[in-house]
Design a protein around this motif. Structure first.
Motif, short mmCIF file in Angstrom:
data_model
loop_
_atom_site.label_atom_id
_atom_site.label_comp_id
_atom_site.label_asym_id
_atom_site.label_seq_id
_atom_site.Cartn_x
_atom_site.Cartn_y
_atom_site.Cartn_z
N PHE A 185 0.83 -1.20 0.00
CA PHE A 185 0.00 0.00 0.00
C PHE A 185 0.87 1.27 0.00
CE2 PHE A 185 -2.11 3.37 2.44
CZ PHE A 185 -3.17 3.64 1.57
N LEU A 186 1.89 1.30 0.85
CA LEU A 186 2.78 2.47 0.91
C LEU A 186 3.54 2.67 -0.39
CD1 LEU A 186 4.18 2.26 4.54
CD2 LEU A 186 2.53 3.88 3.62
N THR A 187 4.00 1.60 -0.98
CA THR A 187 4.70 1.70 -2.27
C THR A 187 3.77 2.24 -3.35
OG1 THR A 187 6.05 -0.21 -1.63
CG2 THR A 187 6.04 0.41 -3.96
N THR A 188 2.56 1.72 -3.39
CA THR A 188 1.58 2.20 -4.37
C THR A 188 1.24 3.66 -4.13
OG1 THR A 188 0.63 -0.02 -4.44
CG2 THR A 188 -0.67 1.75 -5.38
N LEU A 189 1.10 4.05 -2.88
CA LEU A 189 0.79 5.43 -2.55
C LEU A 189 1.93 6.38 -2.94
CD1 LEU A 189 -1.23 7.35 -1.16
CD2 LEU A 189 0.04 6.95 0.95
N ILE A 190 3.15 5.98 -2.68
CA ILE A 190 4.30 6.81 -3.06
C ILE A 190 4.40 6.95 -4.57
CG2 ILE A 190 6.82 6.86 -3.07
CD1 ILE A 190 6.69 5.69 -0.23
#
Length: 67
Positions: free
Chosen positions: A7-12
């Protein structure tokens, strides 16, 4: 843990890929900024033309008078 990392990778990636500046925006800002410089130097050019007509125009290259 894995879902949070994904999720964090996708958000970044999503946040860094959002670029609202288009080529038209860049062009508009550049042309609007250069319009304010249109009359700078016009007096200097007129003085140089008058000096050239009077044959009193001096050219300085690296601080040396080159005629």
């Amino acid at each position: 843990m894995r879902k949070t990392l994904l999720f964090l990778t996708t958000l970044i990636i999503f946040l860094t890929s959002c670029n609202f500046d288009t080529p038209e925006n860049y062009f508009d800002s550049i042309t609007l900024n250069t319009n304010s410089f249109g009359l700078i130097g016009s007096k200097d050019i007129a003085i140089m033309k008058e000096s050239k007509k009077a044959k009193s125009l001096k050219v300085f290259i690296n601080g040396v008078n080159n005629l």
